[in-house]
Design a protein around this motif. Structure first.
Motif, PDB file in Angstrom:
ATOM      1  N   ALA A  12       0.826  -1.210   0.000  1.00 12.50           N
ATOM      2  CA  ALA A  12       0.000   0.000   0.000  1.00 12.50           C
ATOM      3  C   ALA A  12       0.855   1.252   0.000  1.00 12.50           C
ATOM      4  O   ALA A  12       0.543   2.240  -0.692  1.00 12.50           O
TER       5      ALA A  12
ATOM      6  N   ASP B 288       0.743   4.083  -2.852  1.00 13.37           N
ATOM      7  CA  ASP B 288       0.422   5.468  -2.496  1.00 13.37           C
ATOM      8  C   ASP B 288       1.567   6.404  -2.853  1.00 13.37           C
ATOM      9  O   ASP B 288       1.345   7.556  -3.233  1.00 13.37           O
TER      10      ASP B 288
ATOM     11  N   HIS C  71       1.225   7.389  -6.419  1.00 15.74           N
ATOM     12  CA  HIS C  71       0.063   8.192  -6.760  1.00 15.74           C
ATOM     13  C   HIS C  71      -0.066   9.450  -5.903  1.00 15.74           C
ATOM     14  O   HIS C  71      -1.036  10.209  -6.063  1.00 15.74           O
TER      15      HIS C  71
ATOM     16  N   ALA D   8      -0.741   9.671  -2.723  1.00 16.85           N
ATOM     17  CA  ALA D   8      -1.856   9.522  -1.789  1.00 16.85           C
ATOM     18  C   ALA D   8      -1.360   8.850  -0.515  1.00 16.85           C
ATOM     19  O   ALA D   8      -0.181   8.494  -0.396  1.00 16.85           O
ATOM     20  N   ALA D   9      -2.278   8.695   0.449  1.00 16.49           N
ATOM     21  CA  ALA D   9      -1.905   8.043   1.709  1.00 16.49           C
ATOM     22  C   ALA D   9      -3.064   7.268   2.323  1.00 16.49           C
ATOM     23  O   ALA D   9      -2.891   6.669   3.381  1.00 16.49           O
ATOM     24  N   GLU D  10      -4.222   7.248   1.661  1.00 14.49           N
ATOM     25  CA  GLU D  10      -5.401   6.623   2.268  1.00 14.49           C
ATOM     26  C   GLU D  10      -5.194   5.139   2.534  1.00 14.49           C
ATOM     27  O   GLU D  10      -5.489   4.641   3.630  1.00 14.49           O
ATOM     28  N   GLU D  11      -4.689   4.402   1.545  1.00 15.82           N
ATOM     29  CA  GLU D  11      -4.495   2.962   1.725  1.00 15.82           C
ATOM     30  C   GLU D  11      -3.414   2.677   2.762  1.00 15.82           C
ATOM     31  O   GLU D  11      -3.513   1.721   3.538  1.00 15.82           O
ATOM     32  N   THR D  12      -2.388   3.510   2.788  1.00 14.49           N
ATOM     33  CA  THR D  12      -1.335   3.323   3.783  1.00 14.49           C
ATOM     34  C   THR D  12      -1.885   3.510   5.190  1.00 14.49           C
ATOM     35  O   THR D  12      -1.595   2.712   6.092  1.00 14.49           O
TER      36      THR D  12
ATOM     37  N   GLN E 185       2.203  13.903   4.680  1.00 10.91           N
ATOM     38  CA  GLN E 185       1.606  12.739   4.020  1.00 10.91           C
ATOM     39  C   GLN E 185       2.665  11.905   3.317  1.00 10.91           C
ATOM     40  O   GLN E 185       2.681  10.667   3.427  1.00 10.91           O
TER      41      GLN E 185
ATOM     42  N   VAL F 177       4.029   7.917   4.178  1.00  7.71           N
ATOM     43  CA  VAL F 177       4.162   6.811   3.225  1.00  7.71           C
ATOM     44  C   VAL F 177       5.577   6.235   3.275  1.00  7.71           C
ATOM     45  O   VAL F 177       5.762   5.012   3.289  1.00  7.71           O
TER      46      VAL F 177
END
Length: 393
Positions: A128, A132, A135, A137-141, A284, A288
């Motif tokens: 994850a 992330d 991309h 992002a950090a939601e899945e992490t 963020q 990750v």
């Protein structure tokens, strides 16, 4: 055959020989704890037959066990998995050294499940974090980090230990890893934040509550942020020159971490923007990166078969400590968690005078020489009197 498979066979064989052992196992041993699907299916069937009050489950220890206990288990378990035969179930019986040792065999199965579960969830967290990172992002992490923490707490409860972090000994300390490549966007966010804070120092109080120097991926940007924080802490003016001077005082120019041109370029007073936005992006990205490192370290611990479950859980919790800290600060940046009380009452207000004086005192160089104080003219003799005086003959 690895010892874990022997333990799974032994605990199932013990239940075939003494169905009453289920009373000692069912409160804490679950079908998913078995590494082989066929073994998990057999155990799940035994639990179901017990719940349905199968006559064999009421058999006293030492009494003959009805043959229906084996045949019914085979029939029901075959609906859950393929490849089971009567001969294999009988081989499980012969694999059990002592039926009364079933709880010990069961704890061996649970111990293997703990190592396997920690490794699997650490691998998911690592995947994850890599996704992330690509991309931005950090939601899945964040999700998988919370899942791993919850799994460790549940496993500690099942093993009967307190989920308390403990630092692993040096023999289990993770090896130093090469820094992960950082994307251009992350580096751009760092420089934009530093430019915003240099041109608008009044934004610093809101950011320093949750953004730390370690969140910066680039060592040069980390030093500039430290310089900004030091100037703010001492209540001194912040501009291109003061930041450059502070980085020099901290040795960042001498050791080659920074060069003056870069400091002046990043601290361009024409740079503008919302510092909190770029700060959140930096935290963020830091989360990750931290998650990827922590996941690899936890996975390495889970692969150490010599670690007892309690040790593995404690060491894994300690390894996740830095990640938990970044998660907390990211929630603080989003406004989802109240921050610590600070003496600054409002954004942009100057630090308290006593703190400024103390910080400035710490920043002064110690003077070990006796200061030169000029002697007043009236109290010293004239030059001619001191050098041309003659004794009376």
């Amino acid at each position: 055959m690895i010892p874990l498979v022997h333990a799974e066979q032994a605990v199932l064989g013990a239940i075939f020989l003494e169905p009453g052992q289920l009373d000692r196992l069912s409160p804490w041993l679950r079908p998913e704890h078995f590494s082989r699907p066929a073994h998990g299916a057999v155990y799940a069937t035994m639990l179901q037959l017990k719940a349905d009050d199968h006559p064999a489950t009421a058999t006293k220890a030492g009494a003959p066990v009805p043959l229906a206990w084996v045949t019914d288990t085979l029939r029901e378990a075959s609906t859950r998995t393929r490849g089971l035969t009567a001969s294999y179930l009988h081989s499980l019986v012969s694999a059990c050294p002592r039926p009364e040792h079933a709880p010990v065999y069961g704890r061996m199965v649970l111990e293997g499940a703990i190592h396997r579960s920690v490794a699997e969830h650490a691998a998911r967290l690592h995947q994850a974090a890599l996704a992330d990172g690509q991309h931005g992002a950090a939601e899945e992490t964040v999700h998988h980090a919370q899942v791993l923490s919850d799994v460790l707490a549940d496993l500690a409860h099942r093993w009967g230990t307190v989920p308390r972090p403990a630092q692993p000994p040096a023999t289990y300390a993770p090896q130093a890893e090469r820094p992960q490549p950082v994307g251009e966007q992350a580096l751009a966010d760092e420089e934009l934040l530093l430019g915003c804070l240099s041109s608008r120092p009044d934004q610093l109080p809101a950011v320093v509550r949750w953004l730390q120097p370690g969140d910066f991926a680039d060592p040069s940007n980390r030093q500039i942020y430290r310089a900004l924080g030091a100037l703010h802490h001492r209540g001194e003016p912040i501009d291109q020159l003061t930041v450059l001077w502070e980085t020099q005082r901290r040795g960042a120019l001498a050791d080659g971490t920074l060069d003056p041109e870069r400091v002046l370029r990043i601290c361009d007073p024409l740079t503008g923007g919302a510092a909190e936005h770029f700060g959140e992006q930096i935290v963020q990205a830091s989360l990750v990166r931290t998650a990827a490192v922590a996941a690899r370290q936890v996975r390495a611990l889970a692969d150490r078969d010599e670690l007892a479950p309690g040790q593995l859980i404690s060491y894994a919790l300690h390894t996740l400590g830095p990640l938990d800290d970044v998660r907390r600060r990211l929630r603080l940046a989003h406004g989802d968690e109240p921050g610590p009380r600070r003496s600054v009452s409002r954004p942009g207000a100057p630090p308290p005078a006593d703190r400024i004086d103390a910080a400035r005192a710490r920043s002064r160089l110690a003077d070990t020489t006796t200061p030169w104080v000029p002697t007043p003219a009236a109290s010293r003799p004239a030059f001619a009197d001191r050098h041309n005086h003659r004794s009376p003959s």
